[in-house]
Design an enzyme around this catalytic site. Sequence first.
Site, mmCIF file in Angstrom:
data_model
loop_
_atom_site.group_PDB
_atom_site.id
_atom_site.type_symbol
_atom_site.label_atom_id
_atom_site.label_comp_id
_atom_site.label_asym_id
_atom_site.label_seq_id
_atom_site.Cartn_x
_atom_site.Cartn_y
_atom_site.Cartn_z
ATOM 1 C CG ASP A 153 -1.956 1.133 1.175
ATOM 2 O OD1 ASP A 153 -2.271 1.620 0.071
ATOM 3 O OD2 ASP A 153 -2.408 1.557 2.251
ATOM 4 C CE1 TYR A 154 6.834 2.171 0.979
ATOM 5 C CE2 TYR A 154 6.469 -0.082 0.228
ATOM 6 C CZ TYR A 154 7.151 0.836 1.032
ATOM 7 O OH TYR A 154 8.133 0.391 1.871
ATOM 8 C CD GLU A 155 -2.164 5.368 0.151
ATOM 9 O OE1 GLU A 155 -2.389 6.588 0.332
ATOM 10 O OE2 GLU A 155 -2.893 4.465 0.599
ATOM 11 C CG HIS A 156 2.912 9.560 -0.779
ATOM 12 N ND1 HIS A 156 2.154 10.543 -1.380
ATOM 13 C CD2 HIS A 156 2.236 9.183 0.334
ATOM 14 C CE1 HIS A 156 1.073 10.755 -0.655
ATOM 15 N NE2 HIS A 156 1.099 9.939 0.395
ATOM 16 C CD GLN A 215 -6.203 2.891 -1.127
ATOM 17 O OE1 GLN A 215 -6.568 3.934 -0.561
ATOM 18 N NE2 GLN A 215 -4.925 2.560 -1.224
#
Length: 305
Positions: A153-156, A215
């Site tokens: 769940d890396y988002e950056h 998501q």
Amino acid sequence: MELIKVFFIALLILQVLFPCNASIQAPKNSNLFREYIGAEFNNIKFSDVPINSNVEFHFILSFAIDYDTSSSPSPTNGKFNVFWDSENLSPSQVSSIKSQHSNVKVAVSLGGDSVANGNAYFNPSSVDSWVSNAVSSLTSIIKQYNLDGIDIDYEHFNADPDTFSECIGRLIKTLKNNGVISFASIAPFDDDQVQSHYKTLWKNYGDLIDYVNFQFYAYDEGTTVSQFMNYFKTQSSNYDGGKVLVSFISDGSGGLSPNDGFFTACSKLKSQNELHGIFVWSADDSKANGFPYEKRSQALLAIPH
């Protein structure tokens, strides 16, 4: 006799050219329910969450992050530490909930949105060093907590999509080959940078990824059933052949709300044999109102189609 021989040769050629499609069929309905837990430190416990015995239930601990706040606050290049509420969600609590419910498995999510009042960046020094450190540190955490899988769940990102793909793909492959985990998932959302990283990972290592926790709650609040169905179709195409799970956010701050048609959409997908599972962000928020939507989600999933 010669005709029979020719027939079998022709049959073999047809099998090569047009193999049985059983292995490439789209995923079917599933009774999988998944819930993120532990990120908000509000004393949530596994035992607080209702568990229907007729579903496959995954808790996802949130989060393990390759970051170290004890020294100069900086990323640690694949050296993961526990950032969930480990007092209430401890190794003994994991063992307890799994022993009480044979249908429960527990995973850990990696990365998340933020850490130490800033963004949680994927920022490897190199592919080889990141993978080596990640395999070592996560194997230790997974064994300590008796976990079953990981979620990405890396988002950056401070790395290009190919580097992300190679690091995460090799991590999943090594942990699976070593028998440390039995499943892996990814948690993208509809953002150009995010999608470019996860779609590259899917292209290169999709065969190792068991679930796509998309998501859908990252879409605008007030999403309609019709829009949701179109979003699901688009993301199923982006992650072609994957088990794309539908999702909602407990606090109702985005996407298609459980009060405004989420379950209508789920029923439509189930009738089309495309309800591959449901996941929720998060148990921490759901605790306040008694988990009504978790109960309803599981009841829906448990109904044979």
